[in-house]
Scaffold this active site. Structure first.
Site, PDB file in Angstrom:
ATOM      1  N   HIS A  49       0.855  -1.182   0.000  1.00  0.00           N
ATOM      2  CA  HIS A  49       0.000   0.000   0.000  1.00  0.00           C
ATOM      3  C   HIS A  49       0.895   1.237   0.000  1.00  0.00           C
ATOM      4  O   HIS A  49       2.117   1.135   0.170  1.00  0.00           O
ATOM      5  CB  HIS A  49      -0.945  -0.004   1.219  1.00  0.00           C
ATOM      6  CG  HIS A  49      -0.242   0.043   2.536  1.00  0.00           C
ATOM      7  ND1 HIS A  49      -0.120  -1.044   3.375  1.00  0.00           N
ATOM      8  CD2 HIS A  49       0.415   1.057   3.162  1.00  0.00           C
ATOM      9  CE1 HIS A  49       0.565  -0.699   4.443  1.00  0.00           C
ATOM     10  NE2 HIS A  49       0.906   0.571   4.344  1.00  0.00           N
TER      11      HIS A  49
HETATM   12  P1  TYD Z   1      -1.921  -4.099   7.890  1.00  0.00           P
HETATM   13  O1  TYD Z   1      -2.193  -2.709   7.374  1.00  0.00           O
HETATM   14  O2  TYD Z   1      -2.518  -5.240   7.123  1.00  0.00           O
HETATM   15  O3  TYD Z   1      -0.369  -4.329   8.051  1.00  0.00           O
HETATM   16  P2  TYD Z   1       0.801  -4.267   6.933  1.00  0.00           P
HETATM   17  O4  TYD Z   1       0.704  -2.939   6.264  1.00  0.00           O
HETATM   18  O5  TYD Z   1       2.053  -4.401   7.712  1.00  0.00           O
HETATM   19  O6  TYD Z   1       0.618  -5.407   5.986  1.00  0.00           O
HETATM   20  O7  TYD Z   1      -2.419  -4.154   9.392  1.00  0.00           O
HETATM   21  C1  TYD Z   1      -2.715  -5.379  10.084  1.00  0.00           C
HETATM   22  C2  TYD Z   1      -3.849  -5.133  11.068  1.00  0.00           C
HETATM   23  O8  TYD Z   1      -3.442  -4.242  12.089  1.00  0.00           O
HETATM   24  C3  TYD Z   1      -5.084  -4.543  10.418  1.00  0.00           C
HETATM   25  O9  TYD Z   1      -6.213  -5.182  11.002  1.00  0.00           O
HETATM   26  C4  TYD Z   1      -5.064  -3.090  10.825  1.00  0.00           C
HETATM   27  C5  TYD Z   1      -4.343  -3.125  12.161  1.00  0.00           C
HETATM   28  N1  TYD Z   1      -3.551  -1.927  12.442  1.00  0.00           N
HETATM   29  C6  TYD Z   1      -3.918  -1.122  13.506  1.00  0.00           C
HETATM   30  O10 TYD Z   1      -4.925  -1.370  14.211  1.00  0.00           O
HETATM   31  N2  TYD Z   1      -3.168  -0.024  13.791  1.00  0.00           N
HETATM   32  C7  TYD Z   1      -2.058   0.278  13.058  1.00  0.00           C
HETATM   33  O11 TYD Z   1      -1.381   1.296  13.380  1.00  0.00           O
HETATM   34  C8  TYD Z   1      -1.690  -0.563  11.954  1.00  0.00           C
HETATM   35  C9  TYD Z   1      -0.483  -0.259  11.106  1.00  0.00           C
HETATM   36  C10 TYD Z   1      -2.469  -1.657  11.686  1.00  0.00           C
END
Ligand code: TYD
Length: 134
Positions: A49
């Site tokens: 992303h």
């Molecule tokens: P995700 O965006 O999929 O992680 P990455 O970008 O590393 O692949 O996030 C995983 C989960 O964590 C998703 O359910 C959203 C949650 N999350 C939060 O609650 N707070 C945060 O600051 C972040 C980055 C993710």
């Protein structure tokens, strides 16, 4: 693409090593959020992303992983394998984290609270956004 890494001073003595990180000094923004990932499964790619406004510094505090950054015209892989080195990831960059070693702890310092509205999760939407902002 300019890759900006930040080397944090290591305070070491016979007891071991300590790294301190201060917002606005070692990090070029106010840190509103810290998160970290670990127990990453073999072969996993995370991220995939971009962010419209969010700025981050990624620090592999244990183990190693590779961060792919894409500004819409160029892709660069950056290996993070030292706990005193951070990778500055500006806004409007597509990022993918891959090649995690099994023991990796990847810590992220972020300039904003978590906000789903700031995410661009579709790559073609990202390319359109890059065209709009440049
Ligand atoms: P995700 O965006 O999929 O992680 P990455 O970008 O590393 O692949 O996030 C995983 C989960 O964590 C998703 O359910 C959203 C949650 N999350 C939060 O609650 N707070 C945060 O600051 C972040 C980055 C993710």
């Amino acid at each position: 693409m300019e890759i900006r890494t930040i080397e944090f001073p290591e305070h070491g003595d016979e007891r071991g090593t300590l790294v301190a990180i201060e917002e606005n000094r070692d990090i070029p923004f106010e840190v509103k959020r810290v998160y970290y990932m670990y127990d990453t499964t073999k072969g996993t790619t995370r991220g995939r992303h971009a962010h419209k406004e969010l700025k981050q510094v990624l620090i592999c505090v244990h183990g190693s992983c590779t961060i792919m950054l894409d500004d819409g015209s160029e892709r660069v892989d950056v290996l993070l394998d030292r706990p005193n080195v951070g990778l500055y990831v500006d806004s409007v960059l597509w990022r993918e984290m891959h090649s995690f070693s099994p023991d990796t702890v990847l810590m992220v310092l972020a300039s904003e609270y978590y906000a789903e509205a700031d995410y661009i999760r579709d790559y073609s939407d990202f390319l359109t956004y890059v065209e709009e902002v440049h």
